[in-house]
Structures are given as C-alpha cells and as structure tokens.
Design a protein around this motif. Structure first.
Motif, PDB file in Angstrom:
ATOM      1  N   LEU A  12       0.978  -1.312  -0.099  1.00 30.08           N
ATOM      2  CA  LEU A  12      -0.079  -0.020  -0.071  1.00 30.08           C
ATOM      3  C   LEU A  12       0.822   1.388  -0.177  1.00 30.08           C
ATOM      4  O   LEU A  12       0.670   2.123  -0.731  1.00 30.08           O
ATOM      5  N   THR A  16       0.940   4.048  -2.860  1.00 22.13           N
ATOM      6  CA  THR A  16       0.533   5.238  -2.582  1.00 22.13           C
ATOM      7  C   THR A  16       1.615   6.054  -3.301  1.00 22.13           C
ATOM      8  O   THR A  16       1.147   7.248  -3.895  1.00 22.13           O
ATOM      9  N   LYS A  17       2.851   5.741  -3.072  1.00 26.48           N
ATOM     10  CA  LYS A  17       4.003   6.970  -3.506  1.00 26.48           C
ATOM     11  C   LYS A  17       3.943   6.765  -5.034  1.00 26.48           C
ATOM     12  O   LYS A  17       3.973   7.858  -5.729  1.00 26.48           O
ATOM     13  N   SER A  20       0.889   8.518  -6.492  1.00 25.21           N
ATOM     14  CA  SER A  20       0.761  10.149  -6.516  1.00 25.21           C
ATOM     15  C   SER A  20       1.775  10.851  -7.395  1.00 25.21           C
ATOM     16  O   SER A  20       1.622  11.791  -7.592  1.00 25.21           O
ATOM     17  N   TYR A  54      -5.977   0.664  -5.889  1.00 24.36           N
ATOM     18  CA  TYR A  54      -6.072   2.016  -6.151  1.00 24.36           C
ATOM     19  C   TYR A  54      -7.185   2.416  -5.119  1.00 24.36           C
ATOM     20  O   TYR A  54      -7.011   3.525  -4.386  1.00 24.36           O
ATOM     21  N   VAL A  57      -5.863   2.513  -1.509  1.00 24.92           N
ATOM     22  CA  VAL A  57      -5.145   3.391  -1.276  1.00 24.92           C
ATOM     23  C   VAL A  57      -5.872   4.502  -0.932  1.00 24.92           C
ATOM     24  O   VAL A  57      -5.718   5.516   0.355  1.00 24.92           O
ATOM     25  N   ILE A  61      -6.520   7.361   2.701  1.00 26.56           N
ATOM     26  CA  ILE A  61      -6.084   8.627   2.642  1.00 26.56           C
ATOM     27  C   ILE A  61      -7.387   9.356   3.222  1.00 26.56           C
ATOM     28  O   ILE A  61      -7.317  10.097   3.833  1.00 26.56           O
ATOM     29  N   GLU A 100       0.449  11.937  -0.316  1.00 29.95           N
ATOM     30  CA  GLU A 100      -1.061  11.966  -0.140  1.00 29.95           C
ATOM     31  C   GLU A 100      -1.685  13.161  -0.779  1.00 29.95           C
ATOM     32  O   GLU A 100      -2.880  13.009  -1.396  1.00 29.95           O
ATOM     33  N   LEU A 103      -1.776  12.774  -4.296  1.00 32.07           N
ATOM     34  CA  LEU A 103      -2.799  11.931  -4.882  1.00 32.07           C
ATOM     35  C   LEU A 103      -4.015  12.250  -4.814  1.00 32.07           C
ATOM     36  O   LEU A 103      -5.036  12.078  -5.651  1.00 32.07           O
TER      37      LEU A 103
END
Lengths: 209, 209
Positions: A12, A16-17, A20, A54, A57, A61, A100, A103
């Motif tokens: 995860l 996320t990284k 984004s 996705y 993720v 957030i 975050e 994203l």
DNA sequence: ATTTTCACTTACCAAGTGGTAAGTAGTCAA
DNA sequence: TTGACTACTTACCACTTGGTAAGTGAAAAT
C-alpha cells in the motif's frame, strides 16, 4: 501484526507513492513492486486488481483526512475558530504528507475519467463531512451555495500551493521559494480571517467593481 | 492555410483534449489519432515524438495565457484594479477553457516527474510574467516572498475550483453545484478585495490566533 | 496423517506501448 | 522527364501492460 498484513502495508505504501507521482494510468503494478521483495503477482494476489488496489489507497487517505477534521472539531467549539484552525492544520498536512496531497489532487482530476468507468467515488465521505462542517462554521445567514464557494476557494489556496512546489522551486530558485513557504502560513491565516471578517461585516458587499 | 497546417492543428487539438483528460502517461499517441482520419505514424511524422507533441501543446496554452495577461495589463493602469480584474478574467478563462485548465494543472503536477527526465519547463515564461505582474501590483512595501504567497493562494482558489467540477457535481448534485458556480465569481471578487484591503490596512496583522 | 488454506512464485497471454523502416502517391521545380 | 520533397501509409519491432493459470512450500485445521 501477522506477516501478511505487513506485506500488504508495504504494498500500500509503495502504491501510494507511485500513484501520487505518476497517476493511476502512469503507474504500472509491476513498477509498484519493483523495490519490494515481491512480484507483481503477489500484489495481484493481495488486492485482486489495479483498480481495487487504487481504491484501498484512496480509502486510506480519505480516512486519515476524516480523522483530521474530527480532531479539529474536538479541539475548537467556536466554528469560526475551528474553521481557521482547520485550514492551518490542513496546510501543514499538505506540507508534511506531500504524497497523499498529490494523490488527492490527482483523484480530483481523474475522477471523471476513472469514476465514469468504475462508478466508484472514493472521496465522497471525506468531502461530504468537510462540506457539512463548513456549512455549520460559516454564518448560516449566508446562502449555502455561497458558503460552499467561499470554502472551496480557501481549500484551493492551500492545495494549489502544495502541488506547485516543483514548479515554484524551479521558477523562483530554492532560496526564494523557501522564503515564500515561510510566509505562507501567516498569509493563509490572514486570508481566512480577511474572508470571514468581510463576510460578517457585509455579506453581500463587493459584487461590483 | 496549407493543408498540412490544418492537419497539424487537428492533431494538436485532439492531443490537447486527450492529454487534459488522461494526462501525459495515460494518453497514447494511437488514442490521439483514433478519431482523426490519420494514423498514429502521421502524427509522429509531424511532431517527431510524443514528448515533442506534448511540448507544442503546452507552448500553445502558455502563449494564450501570456496574451491574456498582457490584455489585462493594457486595460487597467492601477495595479490593484488590474489584479482584481485579472483574477476574474482568469476565472472565466478556466470556466470556458476547461481542457486547457486541466492540462495546466496536470503539467504542474507532472512537472517534477516529467521535466526531471526531459529537462524542459514549458510553463516557465508564463509563470514568470505572472509573478512579475503581481510583484508590481501588490504594495511594494510588502516583502516579495509575502506577496508571492498571497498571490499564489488566490491563483489556487480559482484553479482548484475549475478542476473540481466533476467531483463537486457528483457530490452536491447538479442543481446545487450550479448554484455554487453562480456565486463563485462574486465570492472571488470579494476574496481578492478582502485580501487587498487587509494587506493595506495592516500588512502584518493576524500572525497569531 | 491428511486436508485445507494461505502467501507467493513461475510461466504465460493477448493487447497495447512508442518508435523505426521502407515504402507510396502527389506536388513542384529544373 | 527527372529528381527532390512532402504527407502520409503499411509493416514491423522490442518492450510493457494488466491479468490468468497452475503450481510450490509452509502453516493451520481436521
């Protein structure tokens, strides 16, 4: 924590990284696992598909944001104070959690394209809670649509700055950008206050030049 | 206009739309020519590579923006008025030219990732002119970094709203969103004025809660 | 002891990616 | 009439894409 859960968390975080930085379409599931000790099929094993990954993720957030909002609500009784403080904290959040923030902004943009296909709106709970809080915070004499517009402008002021770091650094040079960033928080406080004062003093002033 | 120029224009228009919807990575050159009476190789013939095509698209938008700024500068002598009017026009531009606005925002985000590789910064001229104008417009007693921060917040207020259309429509419903949009322009005018008034009255007030 | 479940792997696959090579048909100048 | 140039095409290319199938080895449940 079971080992498999740890694996999931690693995946995860990497996802996320990656999302984004390059967005949903620009990120391949192979790229996500590149620096992990697992293959892309391990990732598919855990999450089923790229779309579902996705989704997880974004849900993560969204939950963090909701917690943030609730925390501010607890700390401040007066809605106007809470409002001002929320924006400051939100600003700090965008500065700390750059990944975050990016994203979130991407999802905002890809929303139409992606969600039209998948029919899922991951951020809806977050934005609804936010809107609700702001309706309460702003003088209720004001029109609801009016309040939403004002709020969204402030939200934009914060978010836009956060995602412009790379451009601004290149444009202004690191030194100048650093000075700009140092001033940003107090400027933001001023902006929020100016807007609230103005609304309180004369809710419908300034429609003409 | 020679026929080949017309072909180029068609391709540029299609590319602008495609890039704005799915971003640089999410758009394939084959997809760009899908609705055109040409093959993707014709596109490569005209532009050389996907990256160069993207460059031409962005350069076009950047030029349009610069023209917009210069037009406002011509129309208003007083910097504060020009400033306020610029934001209103900029807002209207974002509402009319949705595709270009999206693309601008995307470039802002992909900047680091894409430009680190290609070492090209298409939007630099535009943003530099903008910054220059704002330095002049705001009371020069204020710190330059301070002014930049304030300006960028206003810019964000406009841009953020423009790209949130899809999300807001879904979240609020079409009717409510429509009302919000109707209020946005006057709210924006108010925000800019409030911010300027505040700065004039007490440039460094409001640093503490 | 045996079966089931789990975490994960290798081996694939069809479809798509950006890009090259080698043309073809047409225009235009010498 | 020839040769260069332009606008474009078809035919490829190596590589990557998201995803499936079929396993392997280990732990847990029966």
């Amino acid at each position: 924590m079971p080992k498999s859960q740890d694996t999931r968390q690693q995946m995860l975080a990497a996802a996320t990284k990656a999302f984004s930085e390059k967005g949903f379409y620009g990120t391949s599931i192979a790229a996500i696992t590149q620096d992990l000790p697992y293959t892309k099929q391990a990732l598919l094993h855990h999450f089923g598909s790229k779309e579902k990954l996705y989704g997880e993720v974004l849900a993560g957030i969204s939950n963090t944001m909701i917690e943030n909002i609730n925390a501010v609500r607890m700390d401040f009784d007066k809605p106007q104070l809470a409002l001002q403080e929320f924006f400051i904290r939100f600003y700090r959040y965008t500065q700390t959690q750059r990944v975050e923030t990016y994203l979130l902004m991407r999802e905002l943009m890809d929303n139409k394209q992606r969600a039209d296909a998948s029919q899922v709106w991951y951020l809806k709970p977050f934005v609804e809670l936010l809107a609700d809080m702001f309706i309460q915070a702003i003088d209720t004499q004001t029109d609801e649509a009016n309040a939403l517009a004002a709020i969204y402008q402030l939200l934009g002021a914060v978010n836009y700055f956060a995602i412009s770091e790379a451009t601004l650094t290149n444009m202004l040079g690191e030194e100048q950008f650093s000075r700009m960033r140092n001033h940003f928080e107090s400027e933001l406080r001023q902006l929020v206050r100016a807007r609230l004062d103005c609304a309180t003093a004369s809710p419908f002033a300034g429609k003409q030049t």
